[in-house]
Design an enzyme around this catalytic site. Structure first.
Site, mmCIF file in Angstrom:
data_model
loop_
_atom_site.group_PDB
_atom_site.id
_atom_site.type_symbol
_atom_site.label_atom_id
_atom_site.label_comp_id
_atom_site.label_asym_id
_atom_site.label_seq_id
_atom_site.Cartn_x
_atom_site.Cartn_y
_atom_site.Cartn_z
ATOM 1 C CG HIS A 2 -21.249 -1.994 9.890
ATOM 2 N ND1 HIS A 2 -21.678 -0.788 8.841
ATOM 3 C CD2 HIS A 2 -22.179 -1.598 10.470
ATOM 4 C CE1 HIS A 2 -22.736 0.004 9.032
ATOM 5 N NE2 HIS A 2 -23.033 -1.122 10.395
ATOM 6 C CE1 TYR A 27 -4.320 0.786 0.155
ATOM 7 C CE2 TYR A 27 -3.321 2.704 0.693
ATOM 8 C CZ TYR A 27 -4.751 1.889 0.570
ATOM 9 O OH TYR A 27 -5.887 2.148 0.198
ATOM 10 C CG HIS A 87 -19.945 0.346 4.274
ATOM 11 N ND1 HIS A 87 -18.940 0.720 5.034
ATOM 12 C CD2 HIS A 87 -20.909 -0.351 4.783
ATOM 13 C CE1 HIS A 87 -19.572 0.348 6.476
ATOM 14 N NE2 HIS A 87 -20.538 -0.627 5.750
ATOM 15 C CG ASP A 136 -10.611 2.164 7.272
ATOM 16 O OD1 ASP A 136 -10.621 1.300 7.631
ATOM 17 O OD2 ASP A 136 -10.302 2.873 6.205
ATOM 18 C CB CYS A 137 -16.091 -0.203 6.500
ATOM 19 S SG CYS A 137 -15.446 0.371 5.113
#
Length: 308
Positions: A272, A89, A260, A204-205
């Site tokens: 979630h 990443y 999402h 985050d999700c």
């Protein structure tokens, strides 16, 4: 190669993405609690809307440094699989939050932190100034009584054996089912949503799904869009065949892009990390949410998906 030298280092889109109010998040020592507490919900969500943050690193996580410019490192997070770059990443991290890797000898394996937060101790038994987050992975020097001795970016430290899992290598931690991954997420209920979040200070999700699978010895891609292309496709229109631990993916109404992801939790429920309403990790009844009409893909991961 370098390693993350703070509990959590944020991967920024560019050095210019940092706002004045983000100062607490780019220094060493870093204070995630102080940084998050100083932001309003609107300022937190602006990190997403203004595309300031890409992801995060946690203590000891390896990165490839491509270049260093004006105190910032252009990095690739090699443990975070992404379609953006096959090496890892990409993004920018303050160089002060990284340390160059050193050769290590005579190791017995690795540890992974298995509690939400974990204290490190100096060798003399006094507490070190650093508390590391869930899923921190560090080289193991030895085990002795109730302690495990580990190599860290700050030198050798010790950690309570009861707080960690051990393995011969990062690829050899015991593997658990997708249902167990969903159950691990329950431990983080009400944790604040944090865009790009990859730590137990805020997920985050897709950071939540990535990390719960990591806690089960399984590596999946970092982002929801990439996760949606992995695993086994499950019929979207037949909830009777969904199982706890299946990943539910949702598409943006206008672009059609996956934006999402959450775990199916059984009985029509989803767990979630959501940026809507409460802005936290929650369990909800899917049919009662605005997400229901945007469901586009259901994927099932085997107990042994591709390992990095």
């Amino acid at each position: 190669m370098y390693t993350c030298a703070v509990p959590v280092a944020t991967i920024w889109t560019s050095p210019e993405s940092v706002r004045e109010l983000d100062e607490a998040g780019i220094v060493n020592p870093v204070s995630m609690n102080r940084w998050i507490a100083a932001m309003t919900q609107e300022e937190r969500f602006a990190l997403c809307k203004e595309k300031r943050i890409q992801s995060q690193l946690i203590y000891g996580e390896p990165v490839l440094v491509e270049s260093i410019q004006n105190g910032w490192a252009r990095i690739l997070a090699v443990w975070q699989r992404t379609g953006q770059d096959e090496r890892g990443y990409p993004g920018w991290v303050p160089i002060v939050q990284l340390k160059q890797s050193q050769p290590l000898n005579d190791l017995e394996g690795v540890i992974r932190v298995d509690v939400p937060k974990c204290q490190l101790w100096h060798l003399d038994g006094t507490p070190a100034s650093i508390v590391v987050p869930f899923n921190t992975v560090l080289p193991m020097v030895k085990q002795e009584g109730d302690w495990v001795f580990v190599s860290t970016p700050d030198g050798e430290r010790r950690i309570r054996k009861q707080d960690v899992c051990t393995a011969a290598s990062v690829h050899q931690f015991e593997k658990y089912s997708s249902a167990t991954a969903a159950e691990r997420a329950v431990e983080f209920l009400d944790l604040p949503y944090f865009w790009g979040g990859m730590s137990s200070y805020g997920y985050d999700c897709s950071g939540l799904t990535y990390n719960m699978f990591k806690a089960c010895g399984l590596f999946i891609s970092r982002d929801a869009g990439d996760q949606a292309a992995e695993g086994e496709g499950i019929p979207v229109d037949d909830p009777t065949v969904w199982k706890r631990g299946d990943l539910l993916f949702f598409a943006d109404d206008q672009t059609g892009n996956v934006d999402h992801v959450g775990f199916y939790y059984g009985e029509g429920q989803m767990i979630h990390a959501t940026s809507s309403k409460r802005g936290a990790v929650e369990i909800c009844i899917l049919a009662e949410t605005t997400y229901a009409k945007r469901l586009c893909t259901v994927r099932r991961y085997s107990e042994k998906p591709e390992i990095l």
